[in-house]
Design a protein around this motif. Structure first.
Motif, PDB file in Angstrom:
ATOM      1  N   PRO A 199       0.830  -1.206   0.000  1.00 61.72           N
ATOM      2  CA  PRO A 199       0.000   0.000   0.000  1.00 61.72           C
ATOM      3  C   PRO A 199       0.867   1.259   0.000  1.00 61.72           C
ATOM      4  O   PRO A 199       1.858   1.338   0.731  1.00 61.72           O
ATOM      5  CB  PRO A 199      -0.810  -0.130   1.289  1.00 61.72           C
ATOM      6  N   SER A 200       0.489   2.222  -0.798  1.00 64.43           N
ATOM      7  CA  SER A 200       1.255   3.457  -0.877  1.00 64.43           C
ATOM      8  C   SER A 200       1.027   4.312   0.368  1.00 64.43           C
ATOM      9  O   SER A 200       0.002   4.187   1.055  1.00 64.43           O
ATOM     10  CB  SER A 200       0.868   4.241  -2.129  1.00 64.43           C
ATOM     11  N   ARG A 201       1.988   5.181   0.646  1.00 57.60           N
ATOM     12  CA  ARG A 201       1.864   6.053   1.811  1.00 57.60           C
ATOM     13  C   ARG A 201       0.674   6.992   1.676  1.00 57.60           C
ATOM     14  O   ARG A 201      -0.023   7.271   2.657  1.00 57.60           O
ATOM     15  CB  ARG A 201       3.154   6.863   1.976  1.00 57.60           C
ATOM     16  N   LYS A 202       0.433   7.459   0.473  1.00 54.10           N
ATOM     17  CA  LYS A 202      -0.706   8.349   0.248  1.00 54.10           C
ATOM     18  C   LYS A 202      -2.015   7.633   0.511  1.00 54.10           C
ATOM     19  O   LYS A 202      -2.948   8.212   1.095  1.00 54.10           O
ATOM     20  CB  LYS A 202      -0.672   8.878  -1.186  1.00 54.10           C
ATOM     21  N   ASN A 203      -2.098   6.372   0.112  1.00 62.06           N
ATOM     22  CA  ASN A 203      -3.312   5.598   0.332  1.00 62.06           C
ATOM     23  C   ASN A 203      -3.553   5.364   1.816  1.00 62.06           C
ATOM     24  O   ASN A 203      -4.686   5.465   2.306  1.00 62.06           O
ATOM     25  CB  ASN A 203      -3.214   4.266  -0.413  1.00 62.06           C
ATOM     26  N   VAL A 204      -2.499   5.044   2.557  1.00 60.89           N
ATOM     27  CA  VAL A 204      -2.623   4.830   4.002  1.00 60.89           C
ATOM     28  C   VAL A 204      -3.010   6.126   4.698  1.00 60.89           C
ATOM     29  O   VAL A 204      -3.860   6.144   5.603  1.00 60.89           O
ATOM     30  CB  VAL A 204      -1.304   4.274   4.577  1.00 60.89           C
ATOM     31  N   LYS A 205      -2.423   7.220   4.274  1.00 63.71           N
ATOM     32  CA  LYS A 205      -2.745   8.522   4.863  1.00 63.71           C
ATOM     33  C   LYS A 205      -4.207   8.888   4.631  1.00 63.71           C
ATOM     34  O   LYS A 205      -4.889   9.393   5.527  1.00 63.71           O
ATOM     35  CB  LYS A 205      -1.829   9.600   4.278  1.00 63.71           C
ATOM     36  N   THR A 206      -4.707   8.606   3.429  1.00 62.73           N
ATOM     37  CA  THR A 206      -6.114   8.880   3.125  1.00 62.73           C
ATOM     38  C   THR A 206      -7.033   8.045   4.002  1.00 62.73           C
ATOM     39  O   THR A 206      -8.061   8.537   4.498  1.00 62.73           O
ATOM     40  CB  THR A 206      -6.391   8.595   1.640  1.00 62.73           C
ATOM     41  N   LEU A 207      -6.674   6.769   4.201  1.00 67.63           N
ATOM     42  CA  LEU A 207      -7.489   5.902   5.065  1.00 67.63           C
ATOM     43  C   LEU A 207      -7.528   6.434   6.489  1.00 67.63           C
ATOM     44  O   LEU A 207      -8.614   6.530   7.093  1.00 67.63           O
ATOM     45  CB  LEU A 207      -6.921   4.489   5.052  1.00 67.63           C
ATOM     46  N   LEU A 208      -6.375   6.776   7.045  1.00 66.80           N
ATOM     47  CA  LEU A 208      -6.333   7.248   8.425  1.00 66.80           C
ATOM     48  C   LEU A 208      -7.067   8.571   8.585  1.00 66.80           C
ATOM     49  O   LEU A 208      -7.717   8.809   9.616  1.00 66.80           O
ATOM     50  CB  LEU A 208      -4.875   7.389   8.869  1.00 66.80           C
ATOM     51  N   GLN A 209      -7.005   9.438   7.587  1.00 67.67           N
ATOM     52  CA  GLN A 209      -7.761  10.686   7.651  1.00 67.67           C
ATOM     53  C   GLN A 209      -9.260  10.417   7.686  1.00 67.67           C
ATOM     54  O   GLN A 209     -10.002  11.080   8.427  1.00 67.67           O
ATOM     55  CB  GLN A 209      -7.405  11.573   6.459  1.00 67.67           C
ATOM     56  N   LYS A 210      -9.696   9.440   6.906  1.00 66.56           N
ATOM     57  CA  LYS A 210     -11.125   9.099   6.897  1.00 66.56           C
ATOM     58  C   LYS A 210     -11.550   8.498   8.231  1.00 66.56           C
ATOM     59  O   LYS A 210     -12.622   8.831   8.760  1.00 66.56           O
ATOM     60  CB  LYS A 210     -11.411   8.125   5.756  1.00 66.56           C
ATOM     61  N   VAL A 211     -10.714   7.625   8.784  1.00 64.10           N
ATOM     62  CA  VAL A 211     -11.031   7.006  10.074  1.00 64.10           C
ATOM     63  C   VAL A 211     -11.089   8.056  11.178  1.00 64.10           C
ATOM     64  O   VAL A 211     -12.016   8.072  11.999  1.00 64.10           O
ATOM     65  CB  VAL A 211      -9.988   5.923  10.402  1.00 64.10           C
ATOM     66  N   ARG A 212     -10.096   8.929  11.211  1.00 60.48           N
ATOM     67  CA  ARG A 212     -10.087   9.976  12.230  1.00 60.48           C
ATOM     68  C   ARG A 212     -11.267  10.923  12.081  1.00 60.48           C
ATOM     69  O   ARG A 212     -11.797  11.423  13.074  1.00 60.48           O
ATOM     70  CB  ARG A 212      -8.768  10.742  12.158  1.00 60.48           C
ATOM     71  N   GLY A 213     -11.671  11.158  10.834  1.00 59.17           N
ATOM     72  CA  GLY A 213     -12.836  12.007  10.616  1.00 59.17           C
ATOM     73  C   GLY A 213     -14.107  11.368  11.163  1.00 59.17           C
ATOM     74  O   GLY A 213     -14.954  12.056  11.749  1.00 59.17           O
ATOM     75  N   ILE A 214     -14.244  10.053  10.978  1.00 59.88           N
ATOM     76  CA  ILE A 214     -15.423   9.352  11.509  1.00 59.88           C
ATOM     77  C   ILE A 214     -15.430   9.391  13.033  1.00 59.88           C
ATOM     78  O   ILE A 214     -16.467   9.637  13.665  1.00 59.88           O
ATOM     79  CB  ILE A 214     -15.447   7.900  10.993  1.00 59.88           C
ATOM     80  N   VAL A 215     -14.265   9.145  13.638  1.00 57.36           N
ATOM     81  CA  VAL A 215     -14.179   9.155  15.097  1.00 57.36           C
ATOM     82  C   VAL A 215     -14.468  10.542  15.651  1.00 57.36           C
ATOM     83  O   VAL A 215     -15.185  10.706  16.649  1.00 57.36           O
ATOM     84  CB  VAL A 215     -12.785   8.666  15.548  1.00 57.36           C
ATOM     85  N   LYS A 216     -13.933  11.565  15.003  1.00 53.21           N
ATOM     86  CA  LYS A 216     -14.135  12.935  15.466  1.00 53.21           C
ATOM     87  C   LYS A 216     -15.586  13.366  15.336  1.00 53.21           C
ATOM     88  O   LYS A 216     -16.090  14.132  16.158  1.00 53.21           O
ATOM     89  CB  LYS A 216     -13.234  13.883  14.674  1.00 53.21           C
ATOM     90  N   ALA A 217     -16.265  12.870  14.305  1.00 52.18           N
ATOM     91  CA  ALA A 217     -17.664  13.252  14.089  1.00 52.18           C
ATOM     92  C   ALA A 217     -18.626  12.483  14.993  1.00 52.18           C
ATOM     93  O   ALA A 217     -19.828  12.774  14.997  1.00 52.18           O
ATOM     94  CB  ALA A 217     -18.046  13.025  12.626  1.00 52.18           C
ATOM     95  N   ASN A 218     -18.123  11.516  15.747  1.00 52.53           N
ATOM     96  CA  ASN A 218     -18.990  10.693  16.608  1.00 52.53           C
ATOM     97  C   ASN A 218     -18.494  10.723  18.050  1.00 52.53           C
ATOM     98  O   ASN A 218     -18.332   9.688  18.692  1.00 52.53           O
ATOM     99  CB  ASN A 218     -19.026   9.252  16.094  1.00 52.53           C
ATOM    100  N   LYS A 219     -18.267  11.935  18.561  1.00 53.00           N
ATOM    101  CA  LYS A 219     -17.773  12.068  19.928  1.00 53.00           C
ATOM    102  C   LYS A 219     -18.782  11.575  20.958  1.00 53.00           C
ATOM    103  O   LYS A 219     -18.409  11.043  21.999  1.00 53.00           O
ATOM    104  CB  LYS A 219     -17.423  13.535  20.200  1.00 53.00           C
ATOM    105  N   GLN A 220     -20.082  11.753  20.662  1.00 46.00           N
ATOM    106  CA  GLN A 220     -21.118  11.358  21.614  1.00 46.00           C
ATOM    107  C   GLN A 220     -21.857  10.095  21.194  1.00 46.00           C
ATOM    108  O   GLN A 220     -22.831   9.718  21.836  1.00 46.00           O
ATOM    109  CB  GLN A 220     -22.123  12.511  21.779  1.00 46.00           C
ATOM    110  N   ALA A 221     -21.408   9.452  20.137  1.00 46.98           N
ATOM    111  CA  ALA A 221     -22.100   8.245  19.661  1.00 46.98           C
ATOM    112  C   ALA A 221     -21.797   7.063  20.562  1.00 46.98           C
ATOM    113  O   ALA A 221     -20.805   7.050  21.301  1.00 46.98           O
ATOM    114  CB  ALA A 221     -21.674   7.940  18.225  1.00 46.98           C
ATOM    115  N   THR A 222     -22.651   6.075  20.502  1.00 43.38           N
ATOM    116  CA  THR A 222     -22.380   4.847  21.247  1.00 43.38           C
ATOM    117  C   THR A 222     -21.209   4.104  20.607  1.00 43.38           C
ATOM    118  O   THR A 222     -20.900   4.288  19.433  1.00 43.38           O
ATOM    119  CB  THR A 222     -23.614   3.947  21.272  1.00 43.38           C
TER     120      THR A 222
END
Length: 222
Positions: free
Chosen positions: A48-71
């Motif tokens: 996997p390319s570094r750019k691809n891994v970086k894009t994945l982690l940005q998406k994951v962090r975005g989901i986590v950040k948008a669900n601070k109060q979610a179960t």
């Protein structure tokens, strides 16, 4: 090289995209479809390319950040399809070290998410609430969800590090040109090919011996 390729494509009514086309040495490597292709000495390694891994982690962090109060279960249900799809796409190349690196980043991200929700609790309490030991993994993120029948069940986070690497079986020209279209039968001559394609991926149909009907006069195969 590039003029030869351009002439080859021009004769067929095609052309290279000047913005997307670049020529590089194989030892320097290049990225293609989210994967890096590079030759290290005598060995070609695709990962996997570094750019691809970086894009994945940005998406994951975005989901986590948008669900601070979610179960926890709701957060896991949003993360699992993203992680599973990404790991499935890269499971046929040299991705194991990258999978483990992504697992570590997942833990750091979710650990901070859990501590932020319970700033007045200790780390031991947070660990017991959000992490469990399952198999050989001691820090698996999990949550509880209510089933339609009213009972409570546990749901765990999908970790790319648990995905097994599956190597693609090489097929020789004889197997590719098989008239059976890759579906080998027991009578197919390509079954004995040394490349192992038939023995690994073909569906071999057993050959049944003919039934015999005995009579007083003779034995007749049918």
């Amino acid at each position: 090289v590039k003029p030869l390729v351009e002439a080859f494509l021009r004769a067929r009514g095609l052309e290279l995209s000047q913005e997307k086309t670049s020529i590089t040495h194989i030892e320097d490597g290049f990225d293609f479809l989210g994967q890096n292709v590079r030759k290290y000495g005598d060995k070609l390694i695709i990962k996997p390319s570094r750019k691809n891994v970086k894009t994945l982690l940005q998406k994951v962090r975005g989901i986590v950040k948008a669900n601070k109060q979610a179960t926890t279960a709701n957060l896991i249900h949003q993360l699992n399809p993203v992680l599973r799809g990404w790991a499935t796409f890269h499971r046929h190349v040299s991705s194991k070290e990258t999978f483990y690196a992504v697992d570590h980043e997942l833990f750091v991200c979710l650990w901070r998410w859990a501590l932020r929700r319970h700033s007045n609790k200790g780390t031991g309490w947070v660990r017991k609430k959000y992490f469990r030991t399952i198999g050989s993994r001691q820090w698996r993120f999990f949550g509880e969800k209510t089933k339609p029948d009213g009972t409570t069940g546990k749901v765990g986070l999908f970790y790319p590090g648990n995905v097994a690497i599956q190597r693609v079986t090489r097929a020789c020209a004889s197997c590719i040109a098989s008239p059976a279209g890759g579906r080998m039968t027991a009578r197919c001559a390509f079954q004995a090919c040394q490349c192992g394609f038939a023995s690994r991926s073909a569906k071999v149909r057993p050959v049944h011996s003919p039934k015999l009907i005995s009579s007083n006069a003779s034995t007749i195969p049918v």
